[in-house]
Design a protein around this motif. Structure first.
Motif, mmCIF file in Angstrom:
data_model
loop_
_atom_site.group_PDB
_atom_site.id
_atom_site.type_symbol
_atom_site.label_atom_id
_atom_site.label_comp_id
_atom_site.label_asym_id
_atom_site.label_seq_id
_atom_site.Cartn_x
_atom_site.Cartn_y
_atom_site.Cartn_z
ATOM 1 N N ASP A 145 0.816 -1.222 0.000
ATOM 2 C CA ASP A 145 0.000 0.000 0.000
ATOM 3 C C ASP A 145 0.844 1.263 0.000
ATOM 4 O O ASP A 145 0.475 2.266 -0.615
ATOM 5 N N ASP A 146 1.992 1.222 0.686
ATOM 6 C CA ASP A 146 2.791 2.456 0.780
ATOM 7 C C ASP A 146 3.383 2.882 -0.556
ATOM 8 O O ASP A 146 3.771 4.032 -0.719
ATOM 9 N N GLU A 147 3.421 2.006 -1.556
ATOM 10 C CA GLU A 147 3.903 2.406 -2.882
ATOM 11 C C GLU A 147 2.980 3.437 -3.540
ATOM 12 O O GLU A 147 3.370 4.107 -4.481
ATOM 13 N N PHE A 148 1.774 3.564 -3.021
ATOM 14 C CA PHE A 148 0.805 4.508 -3.570
ATOM 15 C C PHE A 148 0.675 5.742 -2.674
ATOM 16 O O PHE A 148 -0.374 6.389 -2.645
ATOM 17 N N THR A 149 1.763 6.073 -1.955
ATOM 18 C CA THR A 149 1.788 7.257 -1.097
ATOM 19 C C THR A 149 2.907 8.187 -1.534
ATOM 20 O O THR A 149 3.895 7.755 -2.137
ATOM 21 N N GLU A 150 2.744 9.463 -1.211
ATOM 22 C CA GLU A 150 3.728 10.492 -1.592
ATOM 23 C C GLU A 150 5.156 10.164 -1.181
ATOM 24 O O GLU A 150 6.060 10.305 -1.994
ATOM 25 N N PRO A 151 5.396 9.740 0.068
ATOM 26 C CA PRO A 151 6.795 9.504 0.456
ATOM 27 C C PRO A 151 7.503 8.461 -0.413
ATOM 28 O O PRO A 151 8.714 8.468 -0.522
ATOM 29 N N HIS A 152 6.719 7.591 -1.042
ATOM 30 C CA HIS A 152 7.304 6.543 -1.885
ATOM 31 C C HIS A 152 7.111 6.820 -3.369
ATOM 32 O O HIS A 152 7.286 5.930 -4.208
ATOM 33 N N GLY A 153 6.718 8.042 -3.712
ATOM 34 C CA GLY A 153 6.598 8.431 -5.116
ATOM 35 C C GLY A 153 5.283 8.091 -5.762
ATOM 36 O O GLY A 153 5.166 8.148 -6.981
ATOM 37 N N GLY A 154 4.279 7.738 -4.967
ATOM 38 C CA GLY A 154 3.014 7.334 -5.551
ATOM 39 C C GLY A 154 1.842 8.185 -5.109
ATOM 40 O O GLY A 154 1.991 9.144 -4.341
ATOM 41 N N LEU A 155 0.669 7.808 -5.606
ATOM 42 C CA LEU A 155 -0.553 8.530 -5.292
ATOM 43 C C LEU A 155 -1.738 7.638 -5.629
ATOM 44 O O LEU A 155 -1.718 6.920 -6.623
ATOM 45 N N LEU A 156 -2.769 7.698 -4.795
ATOM 46 C CA LEU A 156 -4.041 7.066 -5.100
ATOM 47 C C LEU A 156 -5.090 8.159 -4.998
ATOM 48 O O LEU A 156 -5.091 8.935 -4.035
ATOM 49 N N LEU A 157 -5.926 8.256 -6.010
ATOM 50 C CA LEU A 157 -6.975 9.266 -5.965
ATOM 51 C C LEU A 157 -8.313 8.656 -6.299
ATOM 52 O O LEU A 157 -8.409 7.635 -6.973
ATOM 53 N N LEU A 158 -9.336 9.295 -5.770
ATOM 54 C CA LEU A 158 -10.713 8.928 -6.065
ATOM 55 C C LEU A 158 -11.408 10.132 -6.669
ATOM 56 O O LEU A 158 -11.141 11.277 -6.289
ATOM 57 N N LEU A 159 -12.320 9.858 -7.582
ATOM 58 C CA LEU A 159 -13.204 10.879 -8.112
ATOM 59 C C LEU A 159 -14.550 10.655 -7.433
ATOM 60 O O LEU A 159 -15.154 9.585 -7.555
ATOM 61 N N LEU A 160 -14.967 11.645 -6.668
ATOM 62 C CA LEU A 160 -16.227 11.551 -5.935
ATOM 63 C C LEU A 160 -17.309 12.333 -6.661
ATOM 64 O O LEU A 160 -17.065 13.428 -7.182
ATOM 65 N N GLU A 161 -18.501 11.768 -6.674
ATOM 66 C CA GLU A 161 -19.676 12.473 -7.161
ATOM 67 C C GLU A 161 -20.637 12.577 -5.985
ATOM 68 O O GLU A 161 -21.092 11.557 -5.458
ATOM 69 N N ARG A 162 -20.869 13.814 -5.557
ATOM 70 C CA ARG A 162 -21.704 14.059 -4.373
ATOM 71 C C ARG A 162 -21.224 13.225 -3.186
ATOM 72 O O ARG A 162 -22.016 12.650 -2.452
ATOM 73 N N GLY A 163 -19.906 13.124 -3.046
ATOM 74 C CA GLY A 163 -19.315 12.438 -1.905
ATOM 75 C C GLY A 163 -19.120 10.940 -2.049
ATOM 76 O O GLY A 163 -18.514 10.309 -1.187
ATOM 77 N N GLU A 164 -19.615 10.343 -3.131
ATOM 78 C CA GLU A 164 -19.495 8.895 -3.338
ATOM 79 C C GLU A 164 -18.437 8.600 -4.397
ATOM 80 O O GLU A 164 -18.402 9.256 -5.440
ATOM 81 N N PRO A 165 -17.574 7.582 -4.173
ATOM 82 C CA PRO A 165 -16.560 7.252 -5.179
ATOM 83 C C PRO A 165 -17.183 6.650 -6.435
ATOM 84 O O PRO A 165 -17.948 5.698 -6.354
ATOM 85 N N VAL A 166 -16.891 7.280 -7.579
ATOM 86 C CA VAL A 166 -17.408 6.788 -8.857
ATOM 87 C C VAL A 166 -16.281 6.346 -9.786
ATOM 88 O O VAL A 166 -16.518 5.629 -10.756
ATOM 89 N N ALA A 167 -15.058 6.774 -9.505
ATOM 90 C CA ALA A 167 -13.907 6.386 -10.322
ATOM 91 C C ALA A 167 -12.649 6.631 -9.503
ATOM 92 O O ALA A 167 -12.678 7.315 -8.480
ATOM 93 N N GLY A 168 -11.555 6.065 -9.965
ATOM 94 C CA GLY A 168 -10.296 6.281 -9.264
ATOM 95 C C GLY A 168 -9.143 5.672 -10.007
ATOM 96 O O GLY A 168 -9.295 5.083 -11.086
ATOM 97 N N GLY A 169 -7.986 5.810 -9.421
ATOM 98 C CA GLY A 169 -6.783 5.253 -10.008
ATOM 99 C C GLY A 169 -5.583 5.647 -9.177
ATOM 100 O O GLY A 169 -5.696 6.411 -8.206
ATOM 101 N N ALA A 170 -4.451 5.114 -9.569
ATOM 102 C CA ALA A 170 -3.241 5.341 -8.788
ATOM 103 C C ALA A 170 -2.030 5.310 -9.697
ATOM 104 O O ALA A 170 -2.094 4.872 -10.850
ATOM 105 N N PHE A 171 -0.918 5.795 -9.147
ATOM 106 C CA PHE A 171 0.368 5.535 -9.775
ATOM 107 C C PHE A 171 1.372 5.239 -8.679
ATOM 108 O O PHE A 171 1.176 5.564 -7.518
ATOM 109 N N ARG A 172 2.415 4.547 -9.099
ATOM 110 C CA ARG A 172 3.525 4.219 -8.223
ATOM 111 C C ARG A 172 4.798 4.556 -8.970
ATOM 112 O O ARG A 172 4.790 4.690 -10.204
#
Length: 165
Positions: free
Chosen positions: A47-74
């Motif tokens: 999981d930590d590969e998708f965090t800033e300190p390790h060069g990554g990111l996980l994001l969600l696209l919320l519609e009215r507060g609910e996750p409808v899409a997402g993705g990550a990079f490492r």
């Protein structure tokens, strides 16, 4: 009091409970397409590969507060981010949400100094293949060959090009 925007990106850790639907639906879909349990494959990256300190990111696209899409990079290498876990909830497909997620991931990768994006998608995911071709990714495989004969389909995009498209 003003209402929140209809679509909002948020950066979250993999442990955020709003990520669970993404990973569950992704695993179930891959398992159906490939005939084996894909949940283990999805969980193979720490999981930590998708965090800033390790060069990554996980994001969600919320519609009215609910996750409808997402993705990550490492981090793939010092200059390259690898896209992973691109997902659109099955009830929200065909709305261009995956394109928005990919564009946001490219933007965030560029802000972090990455100059190239690399990714692979499975041979039984024609929607993903179409998405990456339509968003300017260069296939690193013979597009005329039977995808099943290739295995994972690799793509790349140089971010200097990504920002102008």
């Amino acid at each position: 009091m003003t209402s929140a925007p209809e679509l909002t990106f948020i950066h979250v850790p993999v442990s955020d409970p709003r990520v669970e639907p993404l990973l569950l639906e992704l695993g179930n879909e891959y398992s159906r397409r490939y005939g084996r349990d894909a949940h283990t494959e999805i969980a193979r990256y720490p999981d930590d590969e998708f965090t800033e300190p390790h060069g990554g990111l996980l994001l969600l696209l919320l519609e009215r507060g609910e996750p409808v899409a997402g993705g990550a990079f490492r981090r793939y290498d010092l200059a390259t981010a690898e896209l992973k876990r691109i997902w659109t909830h099955s009830a929200h497909r065909r709305r261009g949400l995956a394109r928005r997620v990919v564009a946001e991931l490219e933007h965030e990768a560029s802000l972090r100094g990455y100059r190239r994006i690399f990714l692979t998608t499975g041979p039984r995911q024609p929607e993903a293949r179409g998405l990456y071709l339509a968003t300017g990714y260069t296939p690193l495989f013979d597009t005329e060959a039977d995808p099943e004969s290739i295995g994972p389909l690799p793509f790349e995009k140089h971010l200097g090009e990504a920002l102008t498209q």
